[in-house]
Write a protein that holds these residues in place. Structure first.
Motif, PDB file in Angstrom:
ATOM      1  N   MET A 189       0.826  -1.192   0.000  1.00 31.07           N
ATOM      2  CA  MET A 189       0.000   0.000   0.000  1.00 31.07           C
ATOM      3  C   MET A 189       0.875   1.263   0.000  1.00 31.07           C
ATOM      4  O   MET A 189       0.559   2.236  -0.663  1.00 31.07           O
ATOM      5  N   TYR A 190       1.955   1.208   0.778  1.00 29.36           N
ATOM      6  CA  TYR A 190       2.856   2.353   0.856  1.00 29.36           C
ATOM      7  C   TYR A 190       3.459   2.654  -0.517  1.00 29.36           C
ATOM      8  O   TYR A 190       3.523   3.816  -0.926  1.00 29.36           O
ATOM      9  N   THR A 191       3.871   1.615  -1.211  1.00 30.59           N
ATOM     10  CA  THR A 191       4.481   1.795  -2.530  1.00 30.59           C
ATOM     11  C   THR A 191       3.486   2.382  -3.515  1.00 30.59           C
ATOM     12  O   THR A 191       3.829   3.267  -4.300  1.00 30.59           O
ATOM     13  N   PHE A 192       2.252   1.916  -3.465  1.00 32.17           N
ATOM     14  CA  PHE A 192       1.217   2.442  -4.360  1.00 32.17           C
ATOM     15  C   PHE A 192       0.979   3.929  -4.114  1.00 32.17           C
ATOM     16  O   PHE A 192       0.924   4.723  -5.056  1.00 32.17           O
ATOM     17  N   VAL A 193       0.836   4.316  -2.849  1.00 32.03           N
ATOM     18  CA  VAL A 193       0.613   5.732  -2.519  1.00 32.03           C
ATOM     19  C   VAL A 193       1.812   6.565  -2.928  1.00 32.03           C
ATOM     20  O   VAL A 193       1.666   7.688  -3.436  1.00 32.03           O
ATOM     21  N   LEU A 194       3.017   6.027  -2.757  1.00 37.54           N
ATOM     22  CA  LEU A 194       4.224   6.756  -3.145  1.00 37.54           C
ATOM     23  C   LEU A 194       4.289   6.969  -4.656  1.00 37.54           C
ATOM     24  O   LEU A 194       4.624   8.067  -5.124  1.00 37.54           O
ATOM     25  N   VAL A 195       3.941   5.960  -5.423  1.00 41.41           N
ATOM     26  CA  VAL A 195       3.940   6.089  -6.883  1.00 41.41           C
ATOM     27  C   VAL A 195       2.897   7.110  -7.331  1.00 41.41           C
ATOM     28  O   VAL A 195       3.172   7.967  -8.180  1.00 41.41           O
ATOM     29  N   VAL A 196       1.706   7.048  -6.746  1.00 44.96           N
ATOM     30  CA  VAL A 196       0.661   8.032  -7.079  1.00 44.96           C
ATOM     31  C   VAL A 196       1.127   9.436  -6.715  1.00 44.96           C
ATOM     32  O   VAL A 196       0.906  10.391  -7.469  1.00 44.96           O
ATOM     33  N   HIS A 197       1.792   9.565  -5.582  1.00 47.57           N
ATOM     34  CA  HIS A 197       2.283  10.864  -5.120  1.00 47.57           C
ATOM     35  C   HIS A 197       3.292  11.461  -6.114  1.00 47.57           C
ATOM     36  O   HIS A 197       3.208  12.642  -6.460  1.00 47.57           O
ATOM     37  N   VAL A 198       4.216  10.641  -6.581  1.00 45.88           N
ATOM     38  CA  VAL A 198       5.229  11.116  -7.531  1.00 45.88           C
ATOM     39  C   VAL A 198       4.576  11.477  -8.875  1.00 45.88           C
ATOM     40  O   VAL A 198       4.903  12.510  -9.474  1.00 45.88           O
ATOM     41  N   LEU A 199       3.644  10.656  -9.341  1.00 44.48           N
ATOM     42  CA  LEU A 199       2.944  10.961 -10.590  1.00 44.48           C
ATOM     43  C   LEU A 199       2.135  12.253 -10.477  1.00 44.48           C
ATOM     44  O   LEU A 199       2.094  13.063 -11.418  1.00 44.48           O
ATOM     45  N   LEU A 200       1.500  12.464  -9.339  1.00 42.38           N
ATOM     46  CA  LEU A 200       0.776  13.714  -9.121  1.00 42.38           C
ATOM     47  C   LEU A 200       1.722  14.913  -9.134  1.00 42.38           C
ATOM     48  O   LEU A 200       1.379  15.970  -9.675  1.00 42.38           O
ATOM     49  N   ALA A 201       2.879  14.753  -8.542  1.00 42.53           N
ATOM     50  CA  ALA A 201       3.846  15.854  -8.508  1.00 42.53           C
ATOM     51  C   ALA A 201       4.267  16.244  -9.922  1.00 42.53           C
ATOM     52  O   ALA A 201       4.270  17.431 -10.271  1.00 42.53           O
TER      53      ALA A 201
END
Length: 108
Positions: free
Chosen positions: A1-13
């Motif tokens: 779950m942490y990895t998924f949120v981190l990937v979404v966070h970077v893509l949003l940035a």
């Protein structure tokens, strides 16, 4: 779950960076970024500015949510790491010097 949120966070940035760089300032013509006249744009005469502004706002809100979520995950990982350390653990010290020939007693 942490990895998924981190990937979404970077893509949003990255998406926010691109959207902000594509937008023009308030004094510039909003349709100019799409190739010229305002009436011929995909979003209409004033629609492109509103669309990009709203999309940027939505992405920013989601970015803040992912930031808070990552902070909660980091706090949980830290708390879990401290639970692994025993509370009554003896402090670690250097081993004593046990050479038989060296005496450090200087009293006479």
């Amino acid at each position: 779950m942490y990895t998924f949120v981190l990937v979404v966070h970077v893509l949003l940035a990255f998406s926010m960076i691109v959207l902000i760089l594509v937008q023009h300032g308030k004094g510039a013509d909003a349709g100019a970024s799409f190739g010229g006249g305002g009436a011929g744009t995909v979003f209409g005469a004033a629609g492109s500015g509103n669309f990009l502004t709203r999309l940027t706002g939505i992405l920013t809100a989601i970015f803040f949510v992912t930031s808070i979520t990552l902070a909660v995950f980091a706090k949980k990982q830290t708390v879990d790491a401290y639970r692994l350390v025993p509370e009554n653990q003896a402090p670690v010290t250097a081993p004593a010097n046990t050479q038989s020939g060296n005496s450090t007693n200087t009293s006479k």
